[in-house]
Design a protein around this motif. Structure first.
Motif, mmCIF file in Angstrom:
data_model
loop_
_atom_site.group_PDB
_atom_site.id
_atom_site.type_symbol
_atom_site.label_atom_id
_atom_site.label_comp_id
_atom_site.label_asym_id
_atom_site.label_seq_id
_atom_site.Cartn_x
_atom_site.Cartn_y
_atom_site.Cartn_z
ATOM 1 N N VAL A 95 9.601 2.694 -1.141
ATOM 2 C CA VAL A 95 8.485 3.635 -1.284
ATOM 3 C C VAL A 95 7.701 3.715 0.017
ATOM 4 C CG1 VAL A 95 6.377 4.163 -2.560
ATOM 5 C CG2 VAL A 95 8.355 3.212 -3.762
ATOM 6 N N LEU A 96 7.430 2.581 0.625
ATOM 7 C CA LEU A 96 6.745 2.600 1.917
ATOM 8 C C LEU A 96 7.568 3.353 2.958
ATOM 9 C CD1 LEU A 96 5.186 -0.976 2.297
ATOM 10 C CD2 LEU A 96 3.974 1.204 2.048
ATOM 11 N N ARG A 97 8.880 3.142 2.934
ATOM 12 C CA ARG A 97 9.750 3.846 3.885
ATOM 13 C C ARG A 97 9.639 5.360 3.672
ATOM 14 N NH1 ARG A 97 14.501 1.824 2.322
ATOM 15 N NH2 ARG A 97 14.161 -0.063 3.563
ATOM 16 N N ALA A 98 9.621 5.777 2.407
ATOM 17 C CA ALA A 98 9.500 7.211 2.110
ATOM 18 C C ALA A 98 8.151 7.755 2.568
ATOM 19 C CB ALA A 98 9.694 7.449 0.610
ATOM 20 N N PHE A 99 7.091 6.977 2.402
ATOM 21 C CA PHE A 99 5.779 7.392 2.891
ATOM 22 C C PHE A 99 5.789 7.560 4.409
ATOM 23 C CE2 PHE A 99 3.388 5.698 -0.986
ATOM 24 C CZ PHE A 99 2.856 6.926 -1.324
ATOM 25 N N LEU A 100 6.385 6.617 5.113
ATOM 26 C CA LEU A 100 6.418 6.694 6.570
ATOM 27 C C LEU A 100 7.203 7.918 7.043
ATOM 28 C CD1 LEU A 100 7.024 2.935 7.466
ATOM 29 C CD2 LEU A 100 4.860 4.184 7.565
ATOM 30 N N GLU A 101 8.325 8.172 6.398
ATOM 31 C CA GLU A 101 9.129 9.331 6.777
ATOM 32 C C GLU A 101 8.387 10.630 6.480
ATOM 33 O OE1 GLU A 101 13.599 7.384 6.214
ATOM 34 O OE2 GLU A 101 12.622 8.393 4.525
ATOM 35 N N PHE A 102 7.689 10.671 5.352
ATOM 36 C CA PHE A 102 6.856 11.829 5.026
ATOM 37 C C PHE A 102 5.787 12.037 6.097
ATOM 38 C CE2 PHE A 102 2.621 12.796 3.305
ATOM 39 C CZ PHE A 102 2.790 14.123 2.935
ATOM 40 N N ALA A 103 5.098 10.963 6.464
ATOM 41 C CA ALA A 103 4.042 11.061 7.472
ATOM 42 C C ALA A 103 4.607 11.498 8.819
ATOM 43 C CB ALA A 103 3.318 9.723 7.605
ATOM 44 N N SER A 104 5.794 11.010 9.147
ATOM 45 C CA SER A 104 6.416 11.397 10.412
ATOM 46 C C SER A 104 6.757 12.887 10.419
ATOM 47 C CB SER A 104 7.683 10.563 10.642
ATOM 48 O OG SER A 104 8.290 10.885 11.863
ATOM 49 N N ARG A 105 7.261 13.400 9.295
ATOM 50 C CA ARG A 105 7.600 14.831 9.206
ATOM 51 C C ARG A 105 6.374 15.704 9.437
ATOM 52 N NH1 ARG A 105 10.675 13.099 4.786
ATOM 53 N NH2 ARG A 105 9.136 13.819 3.251
ATOM 54 N N HIS A 106 5.216 15.227 9.011
ATOM 55 C CA HIS A 106 4.015 16.061 9.042
ATOM 56 C C HIS A 106 2.994 15.587 10.084
ATOM 57 C CE1 HIS A 106 5.412 18.305 5.594
ATOM 58 N NE2 HIS A 106 5.698 17.163 4.991
ATOM 59 N N ASN A 107 3.440 14.694 10.971
ATOM 60 C CA ASN A 107 2.615 14.268 12.107
ATOM 61 C C ASN A 107 1.267 13.697 11.643
ATOM 62 O OD1 ASN A 107 2.239 13.850 14.869
ATOM 63 N ND2 ASN A 107 1.146 15.787 15.125
ATOM 64 N N LEU A 108 1.336 12.748 10.725
ATOM 65 C CA LEU A 108 0.143 12.117 10.179
ATOM 66 C C LEU A 108 0.003 10.683 10.689
ATOM 67 C CD1 LEU A 108 0.537 13.065 6.390
ATOM 68 C CD2 LEU A 108 -0.661 14.371 8.172
ATOM 69 N N PHE A 109 -1.236 10.260 10.906
ATOM 70 C CA PHE A 109 -1.504 8.836 11.027
ATOM 71 C C PHE A 109 -1.302 8.193 9.666
ATOM 72 C CE2 PHE A 109 -3.968 10.302 14.705
ATOM 73 C CZ PHE A 109 -3.638 9.330 15.656
ATOM 74 N N VAL A 110 -0.876 6.918 9.669
ATOM 75 C CA VAL A 110 -0.746 6.149 8.426
ATOM 76 C C VAL A 110 -1.620 4.912 8.543
ATOM 77 C CG1 VAL A 110 0.793 4.932 6.852
ATOM 78 C CG2 VAL A 110 1.618 6.944 8.101
ATOM 79 N N VAL A 111 -2.618 4.818 7.682
ATOM 80 C CA VAL A 111 -3.448 3.616 7.608
ATOM 81 C C VAL A 111 -3.017 2.846 6.373
ATOM 82 C CG1 VAL A 111 -5.778 2.699 7.328
ATOM 83 C CG2 VAL A 111 -5.386 4.711 8.775
ATOM 84 N N ILE A 112 -2.640 1.594 6.563
ATOM 85 C CA ILE A 112 -2.241 0.730 5.454
ATOM 86 C C ILE A 112 -3.263 -0.397 5.352
ATOM 87 C CG2 ILE A 112 -0.439 -0.690 4.445
ATOM 88 C CD1 ILE A 112 1.610 0.895 5.955
ATOM 89 N N ASP A 113 -4.018 -0.376 4.279
ATOM 90 C CA ASP A 113 -5.033 -1.381 4.030
ATOM 91 C C ASP A 113 -4.366 -2.550 3.314
ATOM 92 O OD1 ASP A 113 -7.205 -2.897 3.301
ATOM 93 O OD2 ASP A 113 -8.419 -1.212 2.616
ATOM 94 N N GLU A 114 -4.274 -3.690 4.001
ATOM 95 C CA GLU A 114 -3.621 -4.882 3.452
ATOM 96 C C GLU A 114 -4.667 -5.949 3.118
ATOM 97 O OE1 GLU A 114 -0.467 -6.012 6.150
ATOM 98 O OE2 GLU A 114 0.723 -4.223 5.654
#
Length: 441
Positions: A204-223
């Motif tokens: 799921v995280l991989r899919a989120f990253l690929e989605f963000a890459s397609r749409h040129n988004l920053f990804v903030v992951i709060d851990e």
């Protein structure tokens, strides 16, 4: 004689006060204390790890007295000693693919400020930040009150929240945003999740990253709950920090990825107001955050005390083990109560709370007790957002238990609540007893 008007941003903030703020005044005026106010409201809503409070109070009282340098300005983004100890936490506990160094870190006065600073640094006013629901209740105000970014909740059925299928909802959100001639700029995730208390599966995280890459988004992951994982048994989804991925660049430009962590949750130190932003891959962003950091100052005394605390690696590592053990015990007690009373809940493995849905009969009982319906109408009652608020207010004012309602987390279904179990054992016993008496007897 006229009064000057407040700014547009200030006026907008007055219209968007989070629903949970309403409860704070009730709790503040009638807070439970076993000695001075035993009939007060038990706070089982704030995510605060009180299971380790006695250990922390004793340790902190042994650490530091005020010295001359505490009266001076300190580094607004954290001195090198402090950032070195924070880096050590990542290197000991997050299994980073490359060692974290102090220069990768910006320290802030809590993750609220960290989120706000990131919204300022990555978004123009009006830019959209995509967030899967349900989600942490304060994100909207953190992102929009001053930076004026627009937190955009991407709604989905609960059963999709840990599934790759949810990406379809995000793709639709992108299309809708573009149709309004607007722009999405960031994807914000929490893993372990708040309020669900589980970690995202790696696919799921991989899919989120690929989605963000397609749409040129920053990804903030709060851990922020990374070290509050209390169940690692077979069949559970393990927590894996994004820092541990050696192949991160296969899915997204790493310079787009930002990690949050801090003292409040894993270390039980909400009141010390210290969080940190980590971005080993984007020095330009870190430099911009340095320029913003005077707005996130912490007292010099606090920085020095926390440096000393984190430098005692044996104490910190043992504290985390103890915390996870006590969280597991409190969680077990809480879900046993839920099971015994027919309360639906999402099984969790991390964090300080459980996401639960009270039976509809609790709603009917409450409405009838308040004179909102007759006995004949009770069988027809269903959960709605309005009924959820009625039950919530009754729980606080009459049953004297505070837990925030699902709509504060942008839940799409009525009847959900987030119950914090990381309170002291006597307070947890009292909370469950009051819920039992008020809801089920």
């Amino acid at each position: 004689m006229s009064t000057p008007e407040l700014s547009t941003g200030a006026l907008a903030s007055l219209k968007k006060e989070p629903i949970i703020f309403k409860a704070y005044s009730w709790i503040g005026n009638n807070s439970y204390n076993k000695d001075t106010n035993p009939q007060g409201i038990v706070n089982a809503g704030i995510a605060a790890n009180k299971t380790i409070t006695p250990l922390l109070v004793d340790k902190l009282n042994s650490l530091a007295k005020v010295i001359d340098s505490d009266l001076e300005y300190n580094s607004p983004y954290g001195g090198p000693e402090l950032r070195s100890e924070i880096a050590s936490i990542f290197n000991r506990h997050f299994s980073p693919a490359a060692p974290v160094i102090p220069d990768d870190i910006v320290v802030t006065n809590g993750c609220t400020t960290a989120i706000e600073m990131l919204a300022f640094a990555t978004c123009e006013p009006g830019d959209r930040i995509l967030i899967p629901t349900p989600c942490y209740a304060a994100l909207d105000s953190d992102m929009s009150a001053r930076p004026q970014a627009r937190a955009t909740m991407v709604e989905m059925p609960l059963e999709e929240t840990m599934s790759v299928s949810q990406i379809a909802h995000f793709e639709r959100a992108i299309v809708e945003i573009a149709a309004r001639d607007e722009r999405a700029k960031m994807l914000f995730l929490m893993s372990p999740h708040n309020p669900l208390g589980v970690s995202y599966p790696k696919p799921v995280l991989r899919a989120f990253l690929e989605f963000a890459s397609r749409h040129n988004l920053f990804v903030v992951i709060d851990e922020i709950y990374a070290l509050s994982v209390f169940d690692r048994s077979d069949g559970t989804t393990p927590f894996e920090s994004i820092l541990s991925w050696p192949d991160l660049d296969a899915y997204i430009d790493p310079s787009s990825v930002i990690v949050l962590h801090g003292l409040s949750k894993d270390f039980g130190l909400n009141g010390f107001r210290m969080g940190w932003i980590l971005s080993p891959w984007n020095k330009k962003l870190l430099n911009a955050l340095h320029n913003y950091s005077p707005f996130g100052y912490r007292p010099a005394y606090t920085d020095r005390m926390i440096t000393s605390l984190l430098a005692d690696h044996e104490f910190i590592d043992n504290l985390l083990v103890t915390s996870q053990k006590l969280l597991a015990e409190n969680y077990k007690q809480t879900v046993e109560f839920c099971t015994a009373n027919g309360i639906e809940f999402v099984p969790c493995t991390a964090g300080h709370f459980v996401w639960l849905r009270l039976p509809v009969r609790v709603c009917a009982k409450t409405l009838q007790a308040l004179g909102r319906i007759t006995a004949a109408e009770a069988s027809k009652v269903q959960w709605s957002m309005y009924n959820e608020l009625v039950v919530w207010e009754n729980l606080i004012c009459n049953e004297r238990v505070y837990m925030p309602p699902g709509q504060a987390f942008s839940s799409v279904e009525g009847g959900w609540f987030r119950l914090t179990f990381s309170i002291s054992k006597p307070e947890l016993d009292l909370t469950l007893d009051r819920l039992s008496r008020g809801c089920f007897l």
